[in-house]
Design a protein around this motif. Structure first.
Motif, PDB file in Angstrom:
ATOM      1  N   LEU A 157       0.840  -1.189   0.080  1.00 62.25           N
ATOM      2  CA  LEU A 157       0.152   0.064   0.001  1.00 62.25           C
ATOM      3  C   LEU A 157       0.783   1.090  -0.036  1.00 62.25           C
ATOM      4  O   LEU A 157       0.563   2.143  -0.687  1.00 62.25           O
ATOM      5  CB  LEU A 157      -0.980   0.143   1.359  1.00 62.25           C
ATOM      6  N   VAL A 158       1.978   1.290   0.886  1.00 64.94           N
ATOM      7  CA  VAL A 158       2.899   2.445   0.841  1.00 64.94           C
ATOM      8  C   VAL A 158       3.427   2.589  -0.540  1.00 64.94           C
ATOM      9  O   VAL A 158       3.819   3.800  -0.872  1.00 64.94           O
ATOM     10  CB  VAL A 158       4.005   2.121   1.807  1.00 64.94           C
ATOM     11  N   MET A 159       3.655   1.642  -1.310  1.00 63.21           N
ATOM     12  CA  MET A 159       4.299   1.868  -2.644  1.00 63.21           C
ATOM     13  C   MET A 159       3.480   2.403  -3.723  1.00 63.21           C
ATOM     14  O   MET A 159       3.738   2.921  -4.640  1.00 63.21           O
ATOM     15  CB  MET A 159       4.598   0.288  -3.187  1.00 63.21           C
ATOM     16  N   THR A 160       2.085   2.720  -3.260  1.00 64.81           N
ATOM     17  CA  THR A 160       1.048   3.433  -4.181  1.00 64.81           C
ATOM     18  C   THR A 160       1.141   4.921  -3.709  1.00 64.81           C
ATOM     19  O   THR A 160       0.237   5.684  -4.133  1.00 64.81           O
ATOM     20  CB  THR A 160      -0.484   2.883  -4.165  1.00 64.81           C
ATOM     21  N   ALA A 161       2.187   5.327  -2.881  1.00 62.43           N
ATOM     22  CA  ALA A 161       1.976   6.680  -2.197  1.00 62.43           C
ATOM     23  C   ALA A 161       2.039   7.554  -3.311  1.00 62.43           C
ATOM     24  O   ALA A 161       2.777   7.477  -4.437  1.00 62.43           O
ATOM     25  CB  ALA A 161       3.069   6.681  -1.421  1.00 62.43           C
ATOM     26  N   PRO A 162       1.263   8.557  -3.253  1.00 62.18           N
ATOM     27  CA  PRO A 162       1.593  10.015  -4.249  1.00 62.18           C
ATOM     28  C   PRO A 162       2.945  10.596  -4.221  1.00 62.18           C
ATOM     29  O   PRO A 162       3.099  11.778  -3.840  1.00 62.18           O
ATOM     30  CB  PRO A 162       0.513  10.833  -3.767  1.00 62.18           C
TER      31      PRO A 162
ATOM     32  N   PHE B 282      10.440   4.584  -6.798  1.00 59.63           N
ATOM     33  CA  PHE B 282       9.987   4.042  -5.483  1.00 59.63           C
ATOM     34  C   PHE B 282      10.589   2.817  -5.337  1.00 59.63           C
ATOM     35  O   PHE B 282      10.539   1.966  -6.070  1.00 59.63           O
ATOM     36  CB  PHE B 282       8.516   4.004  -5.322  1.00 59.63           C
TER      37      PHE B 282
ATOM     38  N   GLN C 220      11.455  -1.171  -4.283  1.00 60.44           N
ATOM     39  CA  GLN C 220      10.371  -2.214  -4.372  1.00 60.44           C
ATOM     40  C   GLN C 220      10.048  -2.729  -2.945  1.00 60.44           C
ATOM     41  O   GLN C 220      10.562  -3.778  -2.560  1.00 60.44           O
ATOM     42  CB  GLN C 220      10.706  -3.486  -5.106  1.00 60.44           C
TER      43      GLN C 220
END
Lengths: 183, 310
Positions: A39-44, A52, A54
């Protein structure tokens, strides 16, 4: 082939059985904490190249070292499916690669158990590089080819982010499975 | 008589071996299943669209809440900057306004002429229609797919395949939609191809994403007029998704292939417009396939006007 630690099932009432099953909630912690990393990897963070790190792959890697029983390949597969859905990739790219990563770590652990932190870091670096190359190949297999070179940014940031993920997982490991917790 | 521990250990060992074998088989099956999923995705790329929509609806609210304080701080900073630079900007804007007024008068005359010409020619222009105005909630940089999430979904009439336009130019097009949110494929994604036209020369081409900050120009069609650095590109309206005349970018290098810097960036886009597809392709019913041989008389009867039977 009998399980000697099985609870006295016939002697327990419904509430005790429920408590027994809910007592296993910690088994989901590695999977849930890895999903949080996904979820953190979809951060704006809007940068025009994939920079970003992996985090999810590193999470699968670290957890399959810390808790090999709780991050088997099929759990990594499910985490990868969620990652595919969230990152708009063809279904199966991350799922296949995360499951393979967990399997590879299992083999490596059997081969070289009890090793140093820097050895883990090196293993993670090699794994990230192989992961990006295979992502490139599998995206082409799924019919959505991407160029390889921009993925190099993600390799660099992922290698740099390894200590962070290891510290995060180690903290959770101490809190949830540490010596003061009866398992 | 020391035979007691031996059988137990061997059965435990056998159990371990069996478990390891089962584990290896399950791992292999899981990886093989992943590869099968990949092949399915290749044949049917739109599979699991509903699941993707649900995942979008789950994550978009999280990020719109998380980023709210950062947006507030950014707005405060830009507000302070507006006050500090007000005087110099006011002078620059007055100069620009004088030029723009002159342009506007010329444009009004042109518009009248164009309207009368169109009336003569019976040109039909499809109208552009805004479906929704939404804010960009997040844009992933952790994946090989360059996409952004916007906070408008099927509930607002946003489906896949609609153009997304920011204040400065084209942002991308929607590819997935949930109930409350949709995913936008950005121009920089390797899967994004936008039909563009060079405003100076009228040359048509495709602006293709490369997963890098700049786009490249491919498949140039038409008169081979050399490009110049600084040429602007707008959408041509070919393909039916993007309306014509929306700024896409500017040529920044004329090597091979030419590099394009995008006009709009999703970073500061804030609110974007989702428009209806400019000219959606009509769905044509395929004629029913006839396998059976048709007698010549029946074919002729079909072709010629039927005679009254009686």
């Amino acid at each position: 082939m009998m399980n000697r630690n099985a609870p006295p099932w016939r002697l327990m009432d419904a509430a005790e059985r429920r408590r027994y099953w809910w007592g296993h909630w910690r088994m989901g912690i590695p999977a849930l904490s890895t999903l949080l990393l996904v979820l953190v990897m979809t951060a704006p963070l809007v940068v025009p190249v994939p920079v970003f790190p992996q985090l999810a792959l590193l999470g699968v890697f670290v957890w399959s070292i810390f808790q090999p029983g709780l991050m088997p390949p099929w759990v990594a597969f499910l985490v990868g499916l969620v990652a595919d859905l969230l990152f708009a990739q063809p279904l199966g790219v991350n799922a296949t690669l995360f499951a393979s990563a967990a399997g590879v770590v299992r083999v490596l652990e059997n081969r070289y158990g009890h090793h140093a932190y820097n050895f883990d870091w090196g293993m993670a670096a090699a794994m990230v590089i192989v992961f990006e190359v295979l992502t490139w190949q599998l995206m082409a297999l799924a019919g959505k080819p991407v160029p390889l070179l921009p993925l190099g940014w993600q390799v660099l940031t992922s290698i740099a982010a390894y200590p962070l993920v290891a510290a995060y997982c180690a903290r959770i490991q101490r809190r949830a499975f540490g010596p003061d917790r009866a398992r | 008589m020391d035979w007691t521990p031996a059988p137990r250990r061997s059965s435990a060992m056998r159990r371990e071996q069996n478990l390891a074998l089962v584990g290896a088989v399950v791992s292999g099956a899981v990886i093989a299943g992943g590869l099968v999923l990949l092949l399915v995705a290749r044949v049917n790329p739109d599979g699991a669209a509903r699941m993707r929509g649900v995942m979008l609806d789950l994550t978009t609210p999280v990020w719109s809440v998380v980023r709210a304080p950062f947006d507030g701080a950014g707005r405060a900073i830009s507000w302070a900057g507006d006050y500090l630079g007000a005087v110099s900007r006011n002078r620059a804007m007055e100069a620009e306004l004088a030029e723009a007024k002159a342009d506007l008068q010329r444009a009004a005359a042109d518009r009248r002429a164009l309207a009368s010409l169109r009336k003569l020619d019976k040109v039909r222009d499809p109208a552009r229609r805004v479906v929704a105005t939404a804010r960009i909630v997040s844009a992933t940089s952790g994946s090989v797919v360059r996409s952004a999430m916007i906070a408008a979904g099927r509930g607002d009439g946003v489906g896949p395949g609609l153009p997304v336009i920011g204040a400065d130019g084209l942002i991308g097009r929607t590819i997935e939609a949930g109930a409350l949110s949709a995913r936008v494929l950005l121009l920089t994604d390797p899967g994004s191809r936008v039909p563009v036209v060079v405003t100076r020369t009228g040359e048509a081409a495709l602006a293709v994403g490369r997963n890098t900050p700049n786009l490249v120009m491919q498949d140039r069609v038409g008169a081979d007029v050399p490009l110049m650095v600084g040429d602007t590109l707008v959408t041509s309206g070919d393909g039916g998704v993007f309306p014509p005349g929306i700024p896409v970018g500017m040529i920044i290098s004329i090597g091979e292939p030419p590099q394009i810097r995008t006009a709009a960036s999703p970073v500061g886009a804030g609110y974007v417009l989702v428009e209806a597809a400019y000219l959606p392709l009509p769905v044509v019913d395929a004629p029913p396939a006839l396998d059976a041989p048709v007698p010549i008389e029946a074919r002729q009867g079909k072709a010629s006007p039927a005679k009254p039977q009686s």
